[in-house]
Design a protein around this motif. Structure first.
Motif, mmCIF file in Angstrom:
data_model
loop_
_atom_site.group_PDB
_atom_site.id
_atom_site.type_symbol
_atom_site.label_atom_id
_atom_site.label_comp_id
_atom_site.label_asym_id
_atom_site.label_seq_id
_atom_site.Cartn_x
_atom_site.Cartn_y
_atom_site.Cartn_z
ATOM 1 N N SER A 1 43.605 11.368 -56.034
ATOM 2 C CA SER A 1 42.442 11.024 -55.204
ATOM 3 C C SER A 1 42.890 10.507 -53.841
ATOM 4 O O SER A 1 42.389 10.942 -52.799
ATOM 5 N N SER B 1 32.449 9.807 -57.097
ATOM 6 C CA SER B 1 31.273 10.051 -57.949
ATOM 7 C C SER B 1 31.628 10.115 -59.422
ATOM 8 O O SER B 1 30.743 10.146 -60.266
ATOM 9 N N THR C 1 40.012 11.231 -50.982
ATOM 10 C CA THR C 1 38.773 11.117 -51.779
ATOM 11 C C THR C 1 37.996 9.848 -51.395
ATOM 12 O O THR C 1 38.587 8.817 -51.088
ATOM 13 N N LEU D 1 48.914 14.689 -49.265
ATOM 14 C CA LEU D 1 48.764 16.055 -49.793
ATOM 15 C C LEU D 1 49.935 16.441 -50.709
ATOM 16 O O LEU D 1 50.284 17.615 -50.802
ATOM 17 N N ARG E 1 56.173 19.999 -57.583
ATOM 18 C CA ARG E 1 54.864 19.629 -57.037
ATOM 19 C C ARG E 1 54.171 18.671 -57.998
ATOM 20 O O ARG E 1 54.078 18.951 -59.193
ATOM 21 N N GLN F 1 33.275 23.189 -55.459
ATOM 22 C CA GLN F 1 32.769 22.218 -54.479
ATOM 23 C C GLN F 1 33.440 22.411 -53.121
ATOM 24 O O GLN F 1 34.637 22.725 -53.049
ATOM 25 N N ARG G 1 26.939 11.877 -47.757
ATOM 26 C CA ARG G 1 27.418 10.493 -47.909
ATOM 27 C C ARG G 1 28.014 10.032 -46.582
ATOM 28 O O ARG G 1 28.451 10.857 -45.775
ATOM 29 N N ILE H 1 56.833 11.889 -54.276
ATOM 30 C CA ILE H 1 55.958 11.727 -55.445
ATOM 31 C C ILE H 1 55.704 10.231 -55.619
ATOM 32 O O ILE H 1 56.640 9.444 -55.773
HETATM 33 C C1 LIG Z 1 33.243 16.846 -60.676
HETATM 34 C C2 LIG Z 1 34.012 16.404 -59.457
HETATM 35 C C3 LIG Z 1 33.492 15.408 -58.652
HETATM 36 C C4 LIG Z 1 34.199 14.999 -57.500
HETATM 37 N N1 LIG Z 1 33.681 13.980 -56.743
HETATM 38 C C5 LIG Z 1 34.326 13.580 -55.626
HETATM 39 C C6 LIG Z 1 33.831 12.509 -54.833
HETATM 40 O O1 LIG Z 1 32.879 11.838 -55.198
HETATM 41 N N2 LIG Z 1 34.473 12.225 -53.676
HETATM 42 C C7 LIG Z 1 35.551 12.934 -53.247
HETATM 43 O O2 LIG Z 1 36.067 12.647 -52.165
HETATM 44 N N3 LIG Z 1 36.097 13.901 -54.012
HETATM 45 C C8 LIG Z 1 35.507 14.241 -55.181
HETATM 46 N N4 LIG Z 1 36.060 15.222 -55.967
HETATM 47 C C9 LIG Z 1 37.338 15.818 -55.537
HETATM 48 C C10 LIG Z 1 38.507 15.043 -56.128
HETATM 49 O O3 LIG Z 1 38.382 13.669 -55.873
HETATM 50 C C11 LIG Z 1 39.829 15.498 -55.522
HETATM 51 O O4 LIG Z 1 40.009 16.842 -55.822
HETATM 52 C C12 LIG Z 1 41.028 14.676 -56.021
HETATM 53 O O5 LIG Z 1 42.182 15.169 -55.420
HETATM 54 C C13 LIG Z 1 41.150 14.747 -57.512
HETATM 55 O O6 LIG Z 1 42.263 14.022 -57.962
HETATM 56 P P1 LIG Z 1 43.278 14.727 -58.978
HETATM 57 O O7 LIG Z 1 44.070 13.666 -59.611
HETATM 58 O O8 LIG Z 1 42.552 15.649 -59.874
HETATM 59 O O9 LIG Z 1 44.180 15.543 -57.946
HETATM 60 P P2 LIG Z 1 44.915 16.945 -58.142
HETATM 61 O O10 LIG Z 1 43.930 18.028 -57.897
HETATM 62 O O11 LIG Z 1 45.640 16.974 -59.428
HETATM 63 O O12 LIG Z 1 45.963 16.883 -56.940
HETATM 64 C C14 LIG Z 1 45.518 16.767 -55.621
HETATM 65 C C15 LIG Z 1 46.704 16.505 -54.694
HETATM 66 O O13 LIG Z 1 47.281 15.239 -55.011
HETATM 67 C C16 LIG Z 1 48.698 15.372 -55.090
HETATM 68 N N5 LIG Z 1 49.206 14.402 -56.056
HETATM 69 C C17 LIG Z 1 48.791 14.186 -57.328
HETATM 70 N N6 LIG Z 1 49.541 13.232 -57.911
HETATM 71 C C18 LIG Z 1 50.459 12.841 -56.984
HETATM 72 C C19 LIG Z 1 51.529 11.893 -56.985
HETATM 73 N N7 LIG Z 1 51.807 11.169 -58.050
HETATM 74 N N8 LIG Z 1 52.261 11.777 -55.859
HETATM 75 C C20 LIG Z 1 52.006 12.525 -54.760
HETATM 76 N N9 LIG Z 1 51.009 13.434 -54.708
HETATM 77 C C21 LIG Z 1 50.240 13.584 -55.804
HETATM 78 C C22 LIG Z 1 48.915 16.807 -55.564
HETATM 79 O O14 LIG Z 1 50.209 17.261 -55.207
HETATM 80 C C23 LIG Z 1 47.837 17.525 -54.778
HETATM 81 O O15 LIG Z 1 48.312 17.765 -53.492
HETATM 82 C C24 LIG Z 1 35.418 15.629 -57.143
HETATM 83 C C25 LIG Z 1 35.957 16.621 -57.977
HETATM 84 C C26 LIG Z 1 35.266 16.995 -59.140
HETATM 85 C C27 LIG Z 1 35.858 18.041 -60.036
#
Ligand SMILES: Cc1cc2nc3c(=O)[nH]c(=O)nc-3n(C[C@H](O)[C@H](O)[C@H](O)COP(=O)(O)OP(=O)(O)OC[C@H]3O[C@@H](n4cnc5c(N)ncnc54)[C@H](O)[C@@H]3O)c2cc1C
Length: 409
Positions: free
Chosen positions: A108, A99, A113, A156, A35, A281, A315, A161
């Motif tokens: 994202s 944000s 996102t 998702l 994953r 959130q 938003r 990957i």
């Molecule tokens: C403080 C805060 C503020 C936020 N603000 C916003 C906002 O303004 N707008 C919004 O829409 N969301 C927002 N979010 C939510 C955030 O954007 C999402 O949770 C996003 O998925 C975070 O990216 P990550 O890299 O941490 O993903 P992760 O949580 O690490 O992974 C999410 C998903 O992406 C997949 N993934 C990761 N890397 C790959 C890859 N290389 N190939 C294939 N799949 C992959 C994972 O398998 C998983 O399914 C916020 C979150 C926080 C904590």
């Protein structure tokens, strides 16, 4: 190991940080289950696994701008905070940001996102093509001419990957951020499109308390004119944090001070902890035309929401054609909740979902929600086709986890 909010304990049996494409391919090929994980900012189990987890932040850092095609080739494991200054230094920008800049590009995009703006689609719509490693360890390039593009870009973590994206760029631009405090919710309801369309990107923050008002954060692009007042509220003279009780030092500059796009579009500066930290959130997307009625339903349960809430943010997101997008074929509003971290939070989230069910809400894939697979299939009309396509690419179901098994069953 935990996610950013520390509400999820990751169960990985093994955790890998490959440093090259060939190492990534070998790892995937030799795994029964694997994953991807980005910067672990999601609030649910989407990035968890009980087998192998893989993170691409140690892969070679590619940022290659192609001026002719107005695009940038970028490693999927980079964060927007790493990409944005490099683009800007060379005179380029992307159309919008979330944000916070701390999140990985792949994570994202894979969860849909978004930022804000009536004309701005979510970040996955900036993608022109992406390169994945399939469950067999093979490299595949998927661009917009491929019928699978719209299906898989918000994948998702199921469709392979992703190790590289090609993202649309545009000439760099400036943003001026101005806040208009204490605009009553009923004024917003009566003038929703007009108020939310005041600037390039607009957010309305409310606590759902008895004051029934909120602060409007407007991000004006380039020469957009800045009104003296909106909805009876004049420009703020003090700096704001989205959460009224928190010191605004972590927030990007306000008072209409011009700044480069990547220093104003996010609410939070890269060098600070975003938001409040101790939080969960949730976010639900509904049609923009339904926003005034949906706000009315939420006002009816504001006494349930307010005690457990840090802040709520509204938003707008422009409609798109991406199958698992919250804004799929629907001009949308995201109704977001930053909750206090308490055990009982799911029961309040469920109350919010009940209130928004008549509006066929779609939950944000990276945030907390209680909806089940049957409900999700009813609001994401392409869900069964997505599952079939993901399975065809990945017959051994190598990339699934408990979250995707439950949500896509
Ligand atoms: C403080 C805060 C503020 C936020 N603000 C916003 C906002 O303004 N707008 C919004 O829409 N969301 C927002 N979010 C939510 C955030 O954007 C999402 O949770 C996003 O998925 C975070 O990216 P990550 O890299 O941490 O993903 P992760 O949580 O690490 O992974 C999410 C998903 O992406 C997949 N993934 C990761 N890397 C790959 C890859 N290389 N190939 C294939 N799949 C992959 C994972 O398998 C998983 O399914 C916020 C979150 C926080 C904590």
């Amino acid at each position: 190991m935990q996610n950013w909010s520390k509400n999820i304990d990751f169960n990985d049996r093994e955790y890998f940080l490959p440093e090259s494409l060939s190492e990534l391919q070998e790892l995937i090929q030799s795994s029964q289950k694997i994953r991807a994980r980005g910067s672990a900012h999601s609030f649910n189990e989407i990035a968890n696994t009980s087998s192998r987890a893989i993170n691409l932040s140690k892969m070679p850092k590619v940022i290659e701008i192609d001026v002719g095609s107005k695009s940038v080739k970028v490693s999927a494991g980079l964060t927007y905070g790493e990409l944005a200054p490099v683009l800007h230094q060379q005179g380029w920008a992307i159309s919008n940001l979330a944000s916070l800049p701390h999140i990985s590009i792949a994570g994202s995009i894979s969860t849909g996102t978004h930022g804000s703006g009536i004309k701005n689609q979510n970040l996955a719509n900036q993608v022109l093509s992406f390169d994945i490693v399939t469950s067999e360890g093979e490299v595949r390039h998927i661009d917009r001419t491929n019928p699978a593009f719209n299906a898989l870009v918000i994948g998702l973590g199921m469709s392979g990957i992703v190790y590289q994206y090609e993202i649309k760029i545009e000439p760099t631009y400036q943003i001026r951020q101005v806040i208009y405090p204490d605009i009553p919710i009923d004024i917003l309801q009566r003038n929703f499109d007009q108020i939310m369309g005041t600037a390039y990107s607009v957010s309305y923050f409310t606590e759902w308390t008895s004051s029934q008002s909120g602060n409007l954060w407007c991000k004006f692009r380039d020469a957009e004119s800045i009104p003296e007042s909106i909805g009876g509220s004049s420009k703020a003279k003090v700096k704001y944090h989205p959460i009224p009780s928190v010191d605004p030092v972590a927030c990007t500059d306000q008072f209409g001070e011009p700044g480069d796009w990547y220093l104003r579009l996010p609410h939070f500066k890269l060098e600070f902890i975003p938001s409040v930290g101790e939080e969960i959130q949730s976010e639900f997307f509904i049609a923009r035309k339904d926003a005034p009625s949906a706000l009315e339903e939420l006002l009816k349960i504001s006494d349930v929401i307010a005690p457990l809430l840090w802040i709520s943010e509204l938003r707008t997101i422009a409609a798109d054609e991406l199958w698992l997008s919250g804004a799929y074929q629907r001009e949308s509003v995201g109704i977001h909740f930053t909750w206090k971290k308490v055990d009982s939070i799911n029961s309040v989230i469920q109350r919010v979902e009940d209130a928004l069910r008549p509006f066929h809400y779609r939950p944000h894939w990276g945030k907390a929600f209680t909806a089940d697979a049957k409900y999700l299939s009813s609001v994401y009309p392409k869900m069964s086709e997505f599952k079939a396509l993901a399975l065809a690419l990945n017959p051994a179901k190598k990339f699934e986890n408990t979250f995707t098994r439950q949500m896509l069953s």
